[in-house]
Every structure is written in structure tokens, then in C-alpha cells.
Scaffold this motif. Structure first.
Motif, PDB file in Angstrom:
ATOM      1  N   VAL A  19      19.191  95.123  41.957  1.00 20.01           N
ATOM      2  CA  VAL A  19      20.169  94.595  42.912  1.00 20.01           C
ATOM      3  C   VAL A  19      21.340  93.971  42.154  1.00 20.01           C
ATOM      4  O   VAL A  19      21.147  93.276  41.154  1.00 20.01           O
ATOM      5  N   GLN A  20      22.543  94.226  42.638  1.00 18.84           N
ATOM      6  CA  GLN A  20      23.739  93.627  42.044  1.00 18.84           C
ATOM      7  C   GLN A  20      24.482  92.843  43.119  1.00 18.84           C
ATOM      8  O   GLN A  20      24.706  93.345  44.218  1.00 18.84           O
ATOM      9  N   LEU A  21      24.854  91.624  42.764  1.00 22.36           N
ATOM     10  CA  LEU A  21      25.600  90.746  43.656  1.00 22.36           C
ATOM     11  C   LEU A  21      26.877  90.317  42.939  1.00 22.36           C
ATOM     12  O   LEU A  21      26.805  89.789  41.821  1.00 22.36           O
ATOM     13  N   VAL A  22      28.017  90.514  43.567  1.00 20.70           N
ATOM     14  CA  VAL A  22      29.289  90.165  42.946  1.00 20.70           C
ATOM     15  C   VAL A  22      30.050  89.241  43.893  1.00 20.70           C
ATOM     16  O   VAL A  22      30.492  89.667  44.964  1.00 20.70           O
ATOM     17  N   GLU A  23      30.195  87.982  43.473  1.00 21.89           N
ATOM     18  CA  GLU A  23      30.923  87.003  44.277  1.00 21.89           C
ATOM     19  C   GLU A  23      32.413  87.061  43.967  1.00 21.89           C
ATOM     20  O   GLU A  23      32.816  87.387  42.848  1.00 21.89           O
TER      21      GLU A  23
ATOM     22  N   LEU B 196      34.377  82.771  50.666  1.00 20.76           N
ATOM     23  CA  LEU B 196      33.712  83.441  49.557  1.00 20.76           C
ATOM     24  C   LEU B 196      33.083  84.740  50.042  1.00 20.76           C
ATOM     25  O   LEU B 196      32.576  84.803  51.162  1.00 20.76           O
ATOM     26  N   SER B 197      33.102  85.740  49.184  1.00 19.09           N
ATOM     27  CA  SER B 197      32.489  87.024  49.496  1.00 19.09           C
ATOM     28  C   SER B 197      31.417  87.355  48.473  1.00 19.09           C
ATOM     29  O   SER B 197      31.523  86.964  47.308  1.00 19.09           O
ATOM     30  N   CYS B 198      30.425  88.093  48.908  1.00 20.90           N
ATOM     31  CA  CYS B 198      29.356  88.557  48.020  1.00 20.90           C
ATOM     32  C   CYS B 198      29.086  90.017  48.350  1.00 20.90           C
ATOM     33  O   CYS B 198      28.481  90.327  49.379  1.00 20.90           O
ATOM     34  N   ALA B 199      29.558  90.903  47.489  1.00 21.14           N
ATOM     35  CA  ALA B 199      29.322  92.331  47.669  1.00 21.14           C
ATOM     36  C   ALA B 199      27.964  92.685  47.079  1.00 21.14           C
ATOM     37  O   ALA B 199      27.672  92.349  45.926  1.00 21.14           O
ATOM     38  N   VAL B 200      27.144  93.344  47.884  1.00 16.88           N
ATOM     39  CA  VAL B 200      25.753  93.620  47.501  1.00 16.88           C
ATOM     40  C   VAL B 200      25.555  95.111  47.265  1.00 16.88           C
ATOM     41  O   VAL B 200      25.971  95.937  48.091  1.00 16.88           O
ATOM     42  N   SER B 201      24.908  95.434  46.160  1.00 19.26           N
ATOM     43  CA  SER B 201      24.569  96.825  45.856  1.00 19.26           C
ATOM     44  C   SER B 201      23.061  96.950  45.717  1.00 19.26           C
ATOM     45  O   SER B 201      22.403  96.067  45.181  1.00 19.26           O
ATOM     46  N   ARG B 202      22.527  98.090  46.188  1.00 20.11           N
ATOM     47  CA  ARG B 202      21.114  98.445  46.028  1.00 20.11           C
ATOM     48  C   ARG B 202      20.165  97.570  46.847  1.00 20.11           C
ATOM     49  O   ARG B 202      18.959  97.531  46.568  1.00 20.11           O
ATOM     50  N   ARG B 203      20.705  96.865  47.822  1.00 18.48           N
ATOM     51  CA  ARG B 203      19.848  96.176  48.796  1.00 18.48           C
ATOM     52  C   ARG B 203      20.664  95.996  50.067  1.00 18.48           C
ATOM     53  O   ARG B 203      21.770  95.481  50.026  1.00 18.48           O
TER      54      ARG B 203
ATOM     55  N   MET C 257      19.620  86.649  52.885  1.00 15.88           N
ATOM     56  CA  MET C 257      20.628  86.348  51.867  1.00 15.88           C
ATOM     57  C   MET C 257      20.940  84.857  51.921  1.00 15.88           C
ATOM     58  O   MET C 257      20.814  84.220  52.978  1.00 15.88           O
ATOM     59  N   GLY C 258      21.378  84.316  50.779  1.00 17.69           N
ATOM     60  CA  GLY C 258      21.684  82.892  50.754  1.00 17.69           C
ATOM     61  C   GLY C 258      22.850  82.561  49.846  1.00 17.69           C
ATOM     62  O   GLY C 258      23.265  83.375  49.018  1.00 17.69           O
TER      63      GLY C 258
ATOM     64  N   ASN D  28      27.959  94.266  58.037  1.00 15.86           N
ATOM     65  CA  ASN D  28      26.932  95.281  57.774  1.00 15.86           C
ATOM     66  C   ASN D  28      27.535  96.553  57.187  1.00 15.86           C
ATOM     67  O   ASN D  28      26.944  97.166  56.287  1.00 15.86           O
ATOM     68  N   ALA D  29      28.688  96.943  57.660  1.00 14.13           N
ATOM     69  CA  ALA D  29      29.317  98.175  57.178  1.00 14.13           C
ATOM     70  C   ALA D  29      29.719  98.057  55.709  1.00 14.13           C
ATOM     71  O   ALA D  29      29.652  99.038  54.966  1.00 14.13           O
ATOM     72  N   LYS D  30      30.129  96.864  55.313  1.00 16.99           N
ATOM     73  CA  LYS D  30      30.554  96.657  53.929  1.00 16.99           C
ATOM     74  C   LYS D  30      29.417  96.153  53.039  1.00 16.99           C
ATOM     75  O   LYS D  30      29.611  95.989  51.835  1.00 16.99           O
ATOM     76  N   ASN D  31      28.268  95.893  53.654  1.00 15.52           N
ATOM     77  CA  ASN D  31      27.122  95.341  52.913  1.00 15.52           C
ATOM     78  C   ASN D  31      27.545  94.110  52.113  1.00 15.52           C
ATOM     79  O   ASN D  31      27.251  93.983  50.907  1.00 15.52           O
ATOM     80  N   THR D  32      28.241  93.231  52.788  1.00 14.26           N
ATOM     81  CA  THR D  32      28.818  92.044  52.163  1.00 14.26           C
ATOM     82  C   THR D  32      28.459  90.800  52.973  1.00 14.26           C
ATOM     83  O   THR D  32      28.420  90.849  54.204  1.00 14.26           O
ATOM     84  N   VAL D  33      28.212  89.725  52.258  1.00 13.20           N
ATOM     85  CA  VAL D  33      27.904  88.440  52.876  1.00 13.20           C
ATOM     86  C   VAL D  33      29.047  87.476  52.563  1.00 13.20           C
ATOM     87  O   VAL D  33      29.609  87.515  51.461  1.00 13.20           O
TER      88      VAL D  33
END
Length: 123
Positions: A2-6, A20-27, A34-35, A73-78
Motif C-alpha cells: 500500500v502507498q499513501l501520499v499526503e 490535506l489529501s491522501c492519495a491511496v494506491s493498492r488499497r 482510514m485515519g 471514492n472515484a479518486k481513492n483519496t481521503v
């Protein structure tokens, strides 16, 4: 893995706003909790907010009513929307992903972490 990029950190005046944004890959963010956590210099890493796979949210008392966690959900971003920040909110903010549908305030409930983004609130 899993990769998380803030992103989105920076300098903000007290009373302003920051997202703040957190782009999530592979999950997939809709299948796992998410937290957001934060760590000020010389202090432990503390819970800020979390969202379950079902969309339920929980917040630390210190940010309740000012911060909002959400996801795209479409961007898989928190996201963490920070309204009316205070100087005490100054910290490095970390995004975290759990391998379960529900997670809470404990650091050990999350198994993947981003690199962190600095937020500085000026008075």
C-alpha cells in the motif's frame, strides 16, 4: 504494498482553513478504514480522525467540530478539512490505512503510513 501520499500541508493563519489529501494506491478506501494522525515536535503521534469502510467517522475531542475527514471514492483519496485551525494544531500530519473495515484511535490498528505533511498554524 500500500502507498499513501499526503499533500496540502503548509502555513496557515489561525482561523483560516486548509485541506490535506491522501492519495491511496493498492488499497480501496471504500473497503478499509482510514485515519489521520499528527505528531508535534517532541511529542507522541496522536489520533486526529478516522473513517470506516461504511463511512462512519470519529474525531479526537481537540478537533471535533473543526476538522472533517472525508473521501472521494472515484479518486481513492481521503481528505482532512481543517477549519479554524489553532497554533496547537501545528504538527506533521500522517495518513494511515488499516487492513480492516473498522479502525479506531490506536496506532497499531493501522498497518500502512504515509510520509507525512507539515502543517504550521500561525497566530
Amino acid at each position: 504494498q500500500v502507498q499513501l501520499v499526503e499533500s496540502g500541508g503548509g502555513l496557515v493563519q489561525a482561523g483560516g482553513s486548509l485541506r490535506l489529501s491522501c492519495a491511496v494506491s493498492r488499497r480501496t478506501v471504500t473497503r478499509y478504514a482510514m485515519g489521520w494522525f499528527r505528531q508535534a515536535p517532541g511529542k507522541q503521534r496522536d489520533f486526529v480522525a478516522c473513517i470506516t469502510s461504511g463511512g462512519a467517522t470519529n474525531y479526537a475531542d481537540s478537533v471535533k467540530g473543526r476538522f472533517t475527514i472525508s473521501r472521494d471514492n472515484a479518486k481513492n483519496t481521503v481528505y482532512l478539512q481543517m477549519n479554524s485551525p489553532k497554533p496547537d494544531d501545528t504538527a506533521v500530519y500522517y495518513c494511515a490505512a488499516a487492513s480492516t473495515r473498522v479502525a479506531g484511535q490506536g496506532l497499531d490498528e493501522y498497518d500502512s503510513w504515509g510520509q507525512g505533511t507539515q502543517v504550521t498554524v500561525s497566530s
